[in-house]
Design an enzyme around this catalytic site. Structure first.
Site: not given
Length: 310
Positions: A22-23, A26, A151, A178
């Site tokens: 996910g680079a 963000g 998270s 989530y």
């Protein structure tokens, strides 16, 4: 642990190879920039080719001497995960850092290519498979590390439903889903610690969370749901409470590079309610360290992904 630790205190990463999932934006992009700036060879594992190309250009603009490359990875497709792992093994002789950063948040109900609910499929099952497929390379590399992104949302769910992980029977709530995916990230982290210690593998496994960081992640769900109200709400929340993506990436970078990190450590922002601030070691809810649930999740994960660890 250093007070107000930031990227200026990252030890030299010259000679080290890092994979960041996910680079393309963000937290992942900021993590890639920082590791490249410290001298690491950074493999930016991204799903969207156009966004990935732009992200690579940003890394090289911000760190002109960066050694970075793109590799295609869609964590919502196990065939893509397997292709990535195979191609990585053919290109690189070592893997020092695996940063399991990519994720989706509060999206409407949908399924991955393999029939998993999208959030647990991407955030947990995809990374479980990727880590297992790359583990031989990590074990063979001295002083390697795995960092899993969790998270604060792991506290928002009543717990895992491992009899129905993909919401095939239960009523779907996007925020609960989530939270379950993020709880799964921590259960996976601590179970992996136990299994690697039992096998005497010299790999440090840690977790990190970014607090409340302003990134594009908050807008994907509302955009997919075509909710202008949801997008507006996220924009207000980001402006009132969000810290920058660069600050949000610091706990990850600390876990990945600081010399005092121990296997099983968990890092997050040290400010009020862990919403923002510089990285510190933090705690998690008791359910995240439940050994029985973690073992059950591992069994389910191996069965559904067909990935067996060493």
């Amino acid at each position: 642990m250093a007070t107000n630790w930031d990227t200026r205190q990252i030890p030299s990463q010259v000679g080290r190879v890092a994979v960041v999932t996910g680079a393309s934006s963000g937290l992942g992009l900021e993590t890639a920039v920082a590791l490249a700036g410290a001298g690491a060879k950074v493999v930016m594992a991204c799903r969207n080719p156009a966004k990935a190309a732009d992200a690579l250009a940003q890394v090289k603009r911000r760190r002109p001497n960066a050694d970075a490359e793109l590799m295609a990875l869609d964590l919502a497709d196990l065939a893509s995960v397997r292709r990535f792992a195979s191609e990585f093994a053919s290109r690189h002789s070592r893997l020092d850092l695996l940063i399991n950063n990519a994720g989706v948040m509060a999206v409407p109900f949908q399924k991955t290519a393999d029939g998993f609910e999208m959030q647990i499929g991407t955030n947990h099952f995809g990374h479980f498979a990727l880590t297992g497929l790359l583990l031989e390379k990590l074990v063979a590399t001295k002083d390697s590390r795995i960092v899993n992104l969790a998270s604060l949302a792991h506290r928002w769910t009543r717990g895992m439903n491992l009899e129905d992980p993909n919401f095939e029977r239960a009523r779907y709530n996007k925020w609960d889903a989530y939270g379950k995916s993020k709880l799964a990230n921590l259960l996976f982290t601590f179970e992996l610690v136990r299994r690697l210690q039992a096998s005497a593998a010299n790999v440090v496994v840690a977790a990190a969370h970014p607090g409340y960081s302003s990134t594009n992640l908050q807008f994907v769900g509302p955009q997919q749901a075509k909710s202008s109200f949801g997008s507006a709400l996220m924009k207000i929340g980001n402006s009132l409470f969000g810290q920058s993506a660069a600050m949000g990436a610091l706990p990850t970078l600390y876990a990945a590079t600081a010399p005092d990190v121990g296997t099983g450590d968990y890092y997050g922002p040290g400010g009020f309610q862990q919403i923002g601030g510089y990285p510190v070691k933090v705690g998690c809810r008791k359910a995240a360290r439940d050994v029985q649930t973690a073992a059950q999740l591992w069994t389910v994960s191996e069965k559904l992904t067909s990935v067996k660890y060493l």
